[in-house]
Design a protein around this motif. Structure first.
Motif: not given
Length: 108
Positions: A71-78, A93-101
């Motif tokens: 989230a820290r390195t791949n959040t889209n703040d725009q 707004h900021s959005e991050a839709q990535l996550s790891l298993k």
């Protein structure tokens, strides 16, 4: 877009490997998860006590740790959402839709 997505995925995997190597040994990394060996002393799960003494919240500490990094390195703040189609106004707004298993094997 395919190139951007592939590049982003590769960077996420590389960063996850670097983070895991600081605490354990990565065994397998691919596009949908990470297998690694961690020291037995590394916390696998962390449980929060809630105000309601009958309820507890347990999280996978390694999984949360990696997802915070993603989230820290791949959040889209725009990121923009259309709010008024007539006047064509957008909300940013900021959005991050990535996550790891994550699957951790602990060593004694």
């Amino acid at each position: 877009m395919a190139g951007v997505i592939t590049y982003t995925g590769a960077k996420i995997i590389q960063n996850a490997r670097l983070l895991v190597e600081k605490i354990g040994r990565p065994l397998e990394l691919d596009t949908d998860g990470i297998w690694c060996a961690l020291p037995g002393s590394f916390p696998k799960n962390f449980t929060f006590k809630t105000k309601d003494s009958k309820r507890k919240l347990t999280i996978s500490y390694p999984c949360v740790m990696l997802n915070v990094d993603v989230a820290r390195t791949n959040t889209n703040d725009q990121y923009q959402t259309l709010k008024d189609p007539v006047n064509r106004t957008y909300a940013t707004h900021s959005e991050a839709q990535l996550s790891l298993k994550w699957t951790a094997l602990t060593r004694p």
